[in-house]
Each structure stands twice: as C-alpha cells, then as structure tokens.
Write a protein that holds these residues in place. Structure first.
Motif, PDB file in Angstrom:
ATOM      1  N   VAL A  10       0.876  -1.176   0.000  1.00 24.48           N
ATOM      2  CA  VAL A  10       0.000   0.000   0.000  1.00 24.48           C
ATOM      3  C   VAL A  10       0.911   1.223   0.000  1.00 24.48           C
ATOM      4  N   ILE A  11       0.784   2.045  -1.021  1.00 20.90           N
ATOM      5  CA  ILE A  11       1.639   3.218  -1.187  1.00 20.90           C
ATOM      6  C   ILE A  11       0.850   4.464  -0.822  1.00 20.90           C
ATOM      7  N   VAL A  12       1.404   5.228   0.122  1.00 20.10           N
ATOM      8  CA  VAL A  12       0.738   6.434   0.610  1.00 20.10           C
ATOM      9  C   VAL A  12       1.690   7.627   0.487  1.00 20.10           C
ATOM     10  N   PRO A  13       1.528   8.457  -0.555  1.00 20.63           N
ATOM     11  CA  PRO A  13       2.300   9.695  -0.623  1.00 20.63           C
ATOM     12  C   PRO A  13       1.740  10.686   0.411  1.00 20.63           C
ATOM     13  N   VAL A  14       2.613  11.381   1.125  1.00 20.40           N
ATOM     14  CA  VAL A  14       2.163  12.275   2.195  1.00 20.40           C
ATOM     15  C   VAL A  14       2.745  13.664   1.983  1.00 20.40           C
ATOM     16  N   TYR A  15       1.873  14.665   2.005  1.00 24.62           N
ATOM     17  CA  TYR A  15       2.327  16.051   1.975  1.00 24.62           C
ATOM     18  C   TYR A  15       1.335  16.917   2.747  1.00 24.62           C
ATOM     19  N   ARG A  77       5.734   8.832  -5.643  1.00 26.37           N
ATOM     20  CA  ARG A  77       5.261   7.486  -6.022  1.00 26.37           C
ATOM     21  C   ARG A  77       6.402   6.644  -6.575  1.00 26.37           C
ATOM     22  N   ASN A  78       7.265   7.245  -7.388  1.00 26.86           N
ATOM     23  CA  ASN A  78       8.412   6.504  -7.915  1.00 26.86           C
ATOM     24  C   ASN A  78       9.327   6.036  -6.788  1.00 26.86           C
TER      25      ASN A  78
END
Length: 190
Positions: A10-15, A77-78
């Motif tokens: 599970v990929i979670v980008p956070v900003y 994401r990369n």
C-alpha cells in the motif's frame, strides 16, 4: 504478520496532511487482510506529518516511512515503487480512509479472476457536512483483456480506488512536475 513477503504494498504519498493522517493509517492497519506492507513517503511536509508517520512506524512493523525533500507526487510514487515488495500495489492518498475489507476484497477479486488490475467504486466524503456519496466507476463491470486496458487512460488505471499487479506498474515511471490536467492532455493525445 507477513511483511517479509507481502502480497500487497500500500503506497501512501504524504504532503501536509497531518490532520487526516491518523484516520488514513488507522484504516489501513485495521484491515482483515494480513499479508501487506504500507510504504509512506513524506514529501517534505512542513506540518507534523513526519512525526505522525514515525509514531505509526514505531507502532507497526507493517509501516515503512521514507522522508524526502519536496519533489512532487510523481517522484514520491516513484520512490515508493522502488521499495515496494508486494505482488500487488494499492495507492491511497493520505487524506483517504478505507473499510476493513478493502484489501481482502480487491485481492480476492484479483486472484479469482486472475487479473492484473482490480477496480472498485468508492465514496467521496464531504467532511464539512458529514456526508459520503458513492462515486461509481465509469468502466463496465467485468474482466477486461489487455487491449481494453491499453485503451484506458493511464490516470484512470492509477487512481486510488484500485489495486494493480506490481509487474504491470514496474514499467511505469510517473511523470515529474506534471499536473493532473497536463497528464490528462498528454494521455489523450495518444
């Protein structure tokens, strides 16, 4: 817990989503599916997102936190893809939350139909008025062959309401510094 050989990453980008992050992470950690990992990439947040991420990383061996200078969601994401070990990928925005059977239902559907991509409907939540409205996915229900998938816009295949087979996405490099509108125009040109 099987985070050594996870079935799903599970990929979670956070900003700068500190106010939503606990609900997001709690919903992921409360899954009825066990064989998954969570890769959170903090993209240079200026709020206390990184502190929250570190707290959750200390609480659960499923969570891996990567901290980087602000580079945009594509680079984020990369970065996550380079660390993903799962057979399948699920992308989740850090202000999203999911039901406890989210991963198990998508995984079971992928296995049962031998699919590379599994798509589900989702709800858009309007926090100000505490209302959740269903957003129905525009594809017809069913199993699609490779040609049908290739005809779909890439951004539709990568939205957060689906799970993708990892090998399919290993060939994708998210375009840096491209807005969603530019990505839509770019894809529609082909």
């Amino acid at each position: 817990m099987n985070t050594i050989n996870p079935k799903i990453s599970v990929i979670v980008p956070v900003y700068n989503t500190a106010q939503y992050l606990p609900r997001c992470l709690d919903s992921i950690l409360n899954q009825d599916f066990e064989a998954y990992e969570v890769i959170c990439v903090n993209d240079g947040s200026s709020d206390n997102s990184i502190e929250i991420l570190r707290e959750y990383e200390n609480k659960s061996s499923k969570i891996k936190v990567i901290n980087q200078a602000n580079s945009g969601v594509a680079t984020t994401r990369n970065t996550a893809l380079k660390h993903a070990k799962g057979e399948y990928l699920a992308f989740l925005d850090s202000d999203d939350f999911v039901r406890e059977n989210y991963l198990s239902r998508l995984y079971d559907a992928a296995i049962d139909t031998r699919s590379d991509i599994v798509i589900c409907n989702f709800y858009r939540y309007y926090e100000q008025i505490n209302l959740a409205k269903p957003v129905l996915y525009k594809f017809r229900r069913g199993v699609f062959d490779k040609h049908e998938i290739e005809m779909k816009p890439l951004h539709d295949l990568l939205r957060e309401n689906k799970m993708n087979f990892t090998q399919f996405l290993r060939t994708v490099d998210f375009v840096r510094d491209m807005t969603q509108e530019q990505l839509n125009d770019y894809i529609e040109a082909y």
